[in-house]
Enzyme design. Structure first.
Site, PDB file in Angstrom:
ATOM      1  N   GLU A  83       1.870   1.714  -3.271  1.00  0.00           N
ATOM      2  CA  GLU A  83       1.291   1.642  -4.202  1.00  0.00           C
ATOM      3  C   GLU A  83       0.538   3.274  -4.299  1.00  0.00           C
ATOM      4  O   GLU A  83       0.418   4.617  -5.547  1.00  0.00           O
ATOM      5  CB  GLU A  83      -0.221   1.289  -4.265  1.00  0.00           C
ATOM      6  CG  GLU A  83       0.523  -0.328  -4.590  1.00  0.00           C
ATOM      7  CD  GLU A  83      -1.374  -1.155  -4.649  1.00  0.00           C
ATOM      8  OE1 GLU A  83      -0.767  -2.272  -5.167  1.00  0.00           O
ATOM      9  OE2 GLU A  83      -2.364  -1.269  -4.048  1.00  0.00           O
ATOM     10  N   GLU A  84       0.725   3.928  -3.018  1.00  0.00           N
ATOM     11  CA  GLU A  84       0.145   5.288  -2.658  1.00  0.00           C
ATOM     12  C   GLU A  84       1.626   6.414  -2.804  1.00  0.00           C
ATOM     13  O   GLU A  84       0.677   7.508  -3.317  1.00  0.00           O
ATOM     14  CB  GLU A  84      -0.871   5.774  -1.390  1.00  0.00           C
ATOM     15  CG  GLU A  84      -1.561   5.348  -1.229  1.00  0.00           C
ATOM     16  CD  GLU A  84      -2.718   5.369  -0.045  1.00  0.00           C
ATOM     17  OE1 GLU A  84      -2.420   6.307   0.634  1.00  0.00           O
ATOM     18  OE2 GLU A  84      -3.279   4.219   0.632  1.00  0.00           O
ATOM     19  N   GLU A  99       1.057  -1.041  -0.123  1.00  0.00           N
ATOM     20  CA  GLU A  99      -0.116  -0.082   0.278  1.00  0.00           C
ATOM     21  C   GLU A  99       1.014   1.202  -0.351  1.00  0.00           C
ATOM     22  O   GLU A  99       0.708   2.532  -0.519  1.00  0.00           O
ATOM     23  CB  GLU A  99      -1.145   0.123   1.005  1.00  0.00           C
ATOM     24  CG  GLU A  99      -1.817  -1.112   1.145  1.00  0.00           C
ATOM     25  CD  GLU A  99      -3.000  -1.048   0.353  1.00  0.00           C
ATOM     26  OE1 GLU A  99      -3.097   0.526   0.061  1.00  0.00           O
ATOM     27  OE2 GLU A  99      -4.119  -1.533  -0.227  1.00  0.00           O
TER      28      GLU A  99
END
Lengths: 317, 317
Positions: B199-200, B196
């Protein structure tokens, strides 16, 4: 996202999208829960022909078959025709997903929807929710709950260094373990630990801290889902054992040092026993994860946060 | 029980029963997962008339409609008749529960079953599982997964005391928070945090420890289920930010001391920031929950256990 602003559990979701910033992820798509801040952001009711649905801000449509005025005896063929017509319109409008809420009495509509590619998202009690992804690429919709939560209670009698342990009646090999069981929906983990300990052993206790967390996937007995297992430290309020003979073969207050040495236990119990022995000797402050109540931003409720209690935190609260 | 010996996720379950040792529980029944140690304990296939089912050791019957040789176009009325006849027999035999596994294409059978009192237990993809409790009192059957798991990653740059934070694009109020998102089915929490964060933010990192656990019920965006939110401490492997503009409004390496002081953040982030600042100043050993791999007894796999790493544990391993 895990902390988001949905105000209605009936609100349709679209989780994530391909992110141009993650070009190196061949098979891993960027999946996010796009959170709506309010049901008022539903853009109203549509539909002149075919099915009537509500459009969400992510470009999804939700059709609740209890709200559509469908005849109770609608045939699979008739519903399939309605759905086909609606899908043509929704695709033309660029909708990215369709959610179907189907009461169990209209389950034949689920069969009809499956012929158009719909699958089950989840089902509970008297309602199933089906979904069809219309967007590009693989579905970016959020899944349903993935874990069950089990909780064990390690009840430590600090006056004599003993801990309450049980042996299951229904296991092929018997091993000492802490009493515990599955958390009920909506139940806090401390409450689960206290309840399970009482139900299994007859001993009343109170929650002191969270000690340990274990995640296991494809958990046996979890219908293929995962299991999050939490071990809590409890303080006894009563000491007499009156254990449930249908579940437990044995139940004893066992010396913690003995529990760390015996091979007649499970790996996780042995590990926690060593933690507890350390806590008993040096102070539980070295092993405890304390619980704090913190207000949730959006719901107005409180949640529990478990982590290390530090002197600096106490002074800052 | 949370740690049990099911070897097959298709195995029917009966969870618990009233326990005579818990007389004081007016509304709280003793609910336990009775665990079978092997599929071989299925007592075979039965059924001369009506539906064919498999009997489990708890006195439950499972009927998989894909195995029964039912005609694909069986009507609701015909299936209802078959089920009625079977229920008469199962009740006479003292069965305590009936599980129905219904492929989505035969969903009309779910509607028929509902007229006999069956409800959905769960549904995934192309299959629904319905259940009917035939035993005394309220149902003692285990429920389905109750929680989703969200994970945040707090990436701390120890060289300058900064931590990676984001602001969501889709929130009405913007506040600094740690990047994160929902754990995929079967994904370990550390892996979720690392994925995460990348991805962010575009920053690569590695898992160091679990810091904090938060449980919240009726979680918004969780389809009415609960949310278990875990915050992990990560170590950065890269430092250049290349954040996902579709999800994030801002992304920065923010000074940890500043994050503890600002009101422009969420309560949980502020609390974790104080934990991290303490760790930065006194050593992360004071706040970390270390991860250990431990072998599962029955499956031969390993699971991860998170708790305080103690000197005495290290020497005992």
């Amino acid at each position: 996202m895990a902390v988001c602003a949905f105000l209605s559990k009936r609100f349709p979701l679209v989780r994530g999208r391909f992110c141009s910033k993650a070009p190196g992820l061949a098979r891993t798509v960027v999946r996010k829960l796009w959170c709506a801040s309010s049901r008022s952001q539903l853009r109203g009711v549509e539909g002149n022909r075919g099915l009537t649905g509500k459009v969400d801000r992510f470009g999804g449509v939700t059709v609740d078959l209890t709200d559509t005025g469908l005849p109770e005896d609608i045939s699979e063929g008739a519903f399939s025709g309605l759905l086909r017509e609606s899908l043509v319109r929704w695709r033309a409008e660029g909708k990215v997903a369709v959610w179907l809420r189907v009461p169990i009495s209209l389950s034949r509509c689920a069969a009809a929807a499956s012929t158009h590619g719909f699958t089950f998202h989840h089902a509970k009690h008297d309602r199933a929710v089906l979904v069809l992804w219309l967007g590009e690429g693989e579905s970016q919709l959020p899944g349903f709950a993935t874990h069950q939560v089990g909780v064990a209670g390690a009840v430590v009698d600090e006056s004599n260094g003993k801990v309450l342990v049980v042996q299951d009646r229904n296991k092929t090999t018997n091993a000492w373990k802490f009493p515990g069981g599955l958390s009920d929906p909506g139940e806090n983990i401390g409450a689960t630990a206290v309840r399970e300990v009482f139900e299994e052993t007859g001993v009343r206790s109170e929650f002191r801290s969270l000690l340990s967390v274990r995640q296991q996937h494809n958990h046996p007995g979890a219908f293929g889902m995962s299991d999050m297992y939490m071990i809590c430290r409890l303080r006894p309020l009563t000491y007499d054992i009156n254990f449930c003979t249908r579940e437990c073969l044995r139940c004893e207050w066992l010396d913690l040092a003995e529990l760390t040495r015996t091979s007649d236990t499970t790996p996780i119990t042995a590990r926690i026993a060593r933690l507890l022995l350390h806590g008993l000797e040096r102070g539980f402050g070295e092993i405890d994860l304390s619980m704090e109540e913190i207000p949730a931003i959006y719901s107005g409720r409180f949640y529990q946060l478990y982590h290390r209690q530090l002197p600096s935190l106490v002074t800052h609260i």
